[in-house]
Design a protein around this motif. Structure first.
Motif, mmCIF file in Angstrom:
data_model
loop_
_atom_site.group_PDB
_atom_site.id
_atom_site.type_symbol
_atom_site.label_atom_id
_atom_site.label_comp_id
_atom_site.label_asym_id
_atom_site.label_seq_id
_atom_site.Cartn_x
_atom_site.Cartn_y
_atom_site.Cartn_z
ATOM 1 N N GLY A 346 0.790 -1.225 0.000
ATOM 2 C CA GLY A 346 0.000 0.000 0.000
ATOM 3 C C GLY A 346 0.819 1.269 0.000
ATOM 4 N N TYR A 347 2.015 1.221 -0.613
ATOM 5 C CA TYR A 347 2.868 2.407 -0.680
ATOM 6 C C TYR A 347 3.085 2.793 -2.142
ATOM 7 N N PHE A 348 4.172 3.529 -2.393
ATOM 8 C CA PHE A 348 4.503 3.945 -3.747
ATOM 9 C C PHE A 348 5.930 3.507 -4.066
ATOM 10 N N PRO A 349 6.201 3.180 -5.341
ATOM 11 C CA PRO A 349 7.557 2.787 -5.702
ATOM 12 C C PRO A 349 8.522 3.965 -5.603
ATOM 13 N N ALA A 350 9.793 3.651 -5.411
ATOM 14 C CA ALA A 350 10.821 4.690 -5.261
ATOM 15 C C ALA A 350 11.375 5.131 -6.610
ATOM 16 N N TYR A 351 10.669 4.810 -7.670
ATOM 17 C CA TYR A 351 11.051 5.188 -9.025
ATOM 18 C C TYR A 351 10.044 6.197 -9.563
ATOM 19 N N PRO A 352 10.420 7.466 -9.706
ATOM 20 C CA PRO A 352 9.460 8.497 -10.127
ATOM 21 C C PRO A 352 8.722 8.161 -11.409
ATOM 22 N N GLU A 353 9.383 7.536 -12.372
ATOM 23 C CA GLU A 353 8.737 7.261 -13.657
ATOM 24 C C GLU A 353 7.559 6.304 -13.524
ATOM 25 N N LEU A 354 7.576 5.470 -12.475
ATOM 26 C CA LEU A 354 6.505 4.491 -12.307
ATOM 27 C C LEU A 354 5.226 5.098 -11.750
ATOM 28 N N LEU A 355 5.296 6.325 -11.262
ATOM 29 C CA LEU A 355 4.112 6.949 -10.674
ATOM 30 C C LEU A 355 3.063 7.316 -11.716
ATOM 31 N N ASP A 356 3.441 7.243 -13.000
ATOM 32 C CA ASP A 356 2.476 7.508 -14.063
ATOM 33 C C ASP A 356 1.611 6.289 -14.370
ATOM 34 N N ASP A 357 1.888 5.179 -13.713
ATOM 35 C CA ASP A 357 1.110 3.963 -13.914
ATOM 36 C C ASP A 357 -0.367 4.251 -13.606
ATOM 37 N N PRO A 358 -1.283 3.781 -14.450
ATOM 38 C CA PRO A 358 -2.719 4.005 -14.204
ATOM 39 C C PRO A 358 -3.171 3.559 -12.818
ATOM 40 N N ALA A 359 -2.485 2.573 -12.259
ATOM 41 C CA ALA A 359 -2.874 2.081 -10.935
ATOM 42 C C ALA A 359 -2.779 3.172 -9.886
ATOM 43 N N TYR A 360 -1.915 4.159 -10.122
ATOM 44 C CA TYR A 360 -1.755 5.254 -9.162
ATOM 45 C C TYR A 360 -2.530 6.508 -9.574
ATOM 46 N N GLN A 361 -3.203 6.455 -10.704
ATOM 47 C CA GLN A 361 -3.885 7.641 -11.201
ATOM 48 C C GLN A 361 -5.405 7.503 -11.204
ATOM 49 N N GLU A 362 -5.904 6.279 -11.279
ATOM 50 C CA GLU A 362 -7.349 6.071 -11.405
ATOM 51 C C GLU A 362 -8.068 6.104 -10.071
ATOM 52 N N ASP A 363 -7.408 5.689 -9.015
ATOM 53 C CA ASP A 363 -7.991 5.747 -7.678
ATOM 54 C C ASP A 363 -7.695 7.109 -7.066
ATOM 55 N N PRO A 364 -8.715 7.858 -6.601
ATOM 56 C CA PRO A 364 -8.490 9.217 -6.093
ATOM 57 C C PRO A 364 -7.495 9.291 -4.939
ATOM 58 N N VAL A 365 -7.531 8.328 -4.038
ATOM 59 C CA VAL A 365 -6.623 8.356 -2.896
ATOM 60 C C VAL A 365 -5.183 8.132 -3.356
ATOM 61 N N LYS A 366 -4.983 7.143 -4.235
ATOM 62 C CA LYS A 366 -3.644 6.888 -4.744
ATOM 63 C C LYS A 366 -3.153 8.036 -5.629
ATOM 64 N N ALA A 367 -4.061 8.622 -6.396
ATOM 65 C CA ALA A 367 -3.676 9.736 -7.264
ATOM 66 C C ALA A 367 -3.190 10.924 -6.449
ATOM 67 N N ALA A 368 -3.850 11.160 -5.318
ATOM 68 C CA ALA A 368 -3.414 12.260 -4.444
ATOM 69 C C ALA A 368 -2.011 11.983 -3.916
ATOM 70 N N GLY A 369 -1.760 10.719 -3.538
ATOM 71 C CA GLY A 369 -0.436 10.367 -3.054
ATOM 72 C C GLY A 369 0.615 10.493 -4.131
ATOM 73 N N ALA A 370 0.282 10.062 -5.359
ATOM 74 C CA ALA A 370 1.237 10.162 -6.458
ATOM 75 C C ALA A 370 1.570 11.616 -6.752
ATOM 76 N N GLN A 371 0.575 12.489 -6.683
ATOM 77 C CA GLN A 371 0.823 13.913 -6.890
ATOM 78 C C GLN A 371 1.661 14.478 -5.744
ATOM 79 N N GLN A 372 1.346 14.031 -4.517
ATOM 80 C CA GLN A 372 2.112 14.506 -3.362
ATOM 81 C C GLN A 372 3.572 14.063 -3.454
ATOM 82 N N MET A 373 3.829 12.911 -4.071
ATOM 83 C CA MET A 373 5.192 12.416 -4.216
ATOM 84 C C MET A 373 6.072 13.366 -5.014
ATOM 85 N N GLU A 374 5.461 14.271 -5.743
ATOM 86 C CA GLU A 374 6.225 15.267 -6.495
ATOM 87 C C GLU A 374 6.617 16.455 -5.624
#
Length: 428
Positions: A346-374
């Motif tokens: 339930g975390y995020f990968p340590a590779y920035p390029e992988l955060l564009d994966d749909p799995a992190y963009q389609e779910d609102p909670v995960k998308a917020a985390g992926a954006q926060q990772m920036e």
């Protein structure tokens, strides 16, 4: 093909030999051990056990006779377990450590310097370079980022929708939305627990402040800057002045508002990507969780930086098979292994390029985390940070004192003095 067998023992999952894939062959397969032991912090869960089944299969593509034995060590036992291992007790070959604890264990001699072993590992170039640097101590690399976790703002999406309001993106909007929630729903609009270094730090960083900086080998606390004092005063004032956050959160950490959020008794609070799983355990009415969403943390004028928490992978200094242990670390920490564990836990990968994966963009909670990772920052990379935060709770204690009526200038002056002294103490 032989399938892995899992032996149930307290806090330990043993993954027996299986067929499958492996590292890049950096160590001689003919000299590989019968087994390598990995310590993972936390508790055994089915997705994690399945993850390590796959890791063993990959590793055995190159080292077919080596079993990967995984022991799950509760976080609260980590300090004692690693200390005992250093004293000659049972020790792992590869282990997980909190990324803010890497320098501490490196200084104590628990971790192996990895520089010579990973010099030709091209994968390091794709890792988050800030996180990679955070795994260094005294100029050497001791930890490799495994996964990352950031905190975001959780909120009741149905309540905001009913009020025609968007999730707050600034401090002013945070106050406005919180007050509207309390007026409309009769519950606190926002939680500002005082025992919450990660949240408090984000307020400081978002206002242009710092916790401490290093100059000429010496650490200097920065808590007396106007930016830091203004941020802490604002955070404390959410309780003491505006009464947006209730007194029940004074002296508490984020677990108390988590339970309130899960049961419809709170409008917004800050927590990590793992919080939804904890809320599922707390919720009396699970259907309520469908109304909870997340957004990046609001800062003074925009998204606030979050501490890039997470864990690093290291090799224990006493391993008899350092080269083979490093190859296992690589399998666990490459893009496939790193993303696999992040997804399972339930975390995020340590590779920035992988955060564009749909799995992190389609779910609102995960998308917020992926954006926060920036938008992330790190705490002082020194073995003494744990003493300053976990042992002395310097920043949370300062906020608590201010909430209770302490003078901001005086409290922050003392906190800054304590912080500077602690960070510069000689490490034994």
């Amino acid at each position: 093909m032989r399938f892995p067998k899992i032996a149930a023992v307290p806090a330990v999952v043993l993954l027996a030999a299986a067929c499958g894939g492996g590292g890049d062959g950096g160590a001689d397969p003919s000299e590989a051990p019968d087994s390598l032991t990995v310590w993972v912090m936390g508790t055994a869960q089915d997705p994690l056990v399945e993850y390590f089944d796959g890791i063993e299969e990959r590793y055995q593509e190159t080292y077919p006779d080596t079993a990967v034995e995984v022991e799950f060590v509760p976080w609260e036992d980590a300090q004692e377990s690693i200390t005992n291992a250093m004293a000659g007790g049972d020790a792992p070959d590869v282990l997980e450590v909190g990324n803010d604890q890497t320098s501490n264990w490196a200084q104590q001699g628990a971790l192996l310097a990895l520089d010579d072993h990973i010099a030709d590992w091209e994968t390091t170039g794709d890792l988050d370079q800030g996180a990679l640097e955070y795994g260094q101590y005294d100029g050497a690399q001791y930890g490799i980022p495994w996964f990352a976790g950031v905190r975001t703002l959780y909120y009741r999406s149905d309540w905001l929708s009913d009020m025609n309001m968007e999730p707050p993106a600034t401090w002013d909007e945070l106050v406005e939305v919180a007050e509207a929630i309390e007026e409309e729903q009769g519950v606190p609009g926002f939680a500002a627990p005082t025992d919450f270094t990660n949240g408090i730090a984000s307020f400081i960083w978002s206002n242009g402040g710092q916790i401490a900086t290093q100059e000429g080998g010496e650490w200097q606390g920065q808590l007396t800057s106007d930016e830091a004092k203004e941020a802490v005063e604002f955070y404390a004032g959410l309780t003491s002045e505006r009464e947006i956050s209730p007194q029940s959160y004074v002296g508490e950490n984020e677990l108390v508002p988590l339970a309130d959020m899960a049961n419809g008794e709170l409008g917004m609070y800050i927590d990590g990507s793992w919080a939804m799983g904890q809320m599922e355990e707390q919720a009396e009415d699970p259907a309520l969780l469908e109304e909870i969403s997340a957004a990046p943390m609001p800062g003074a004028d925009g998204i606030a930086p979050a501490f890039a928490g997470g864990s690093a992978l290291g090799v224990f200094s006493t391993t008899e098979y350092p080269e083979h242990a490093v190859e296992l670390l690589k399998v666990m920490g490459d893009k496939e292994g790193g993303k696999g564990y992040a997804d399972a836990a339930g975390y995020f990968p340590a590779y920035p390029e992988l955060l564009d994966d749909p799995a992190y963009q389609e779910d609102p909670v995960k998308a917020a985390g992926a954006q926060q990772m920036e938008h992330t920052q790190f705490f002082p990379a020194t073995p003494r940070w744990n003493a300053a935060d976990q042992d002395q709770a310097i920043l949370p204690s300062a906020v608590l004192e201010i909430v209770q009526g302490g003078d901001v200038d005086e409290v922050m002056e003392q906190a800054n003095s304590d912080l500077t002294e602690t960070l510069n103490e000689e490490v034994e």
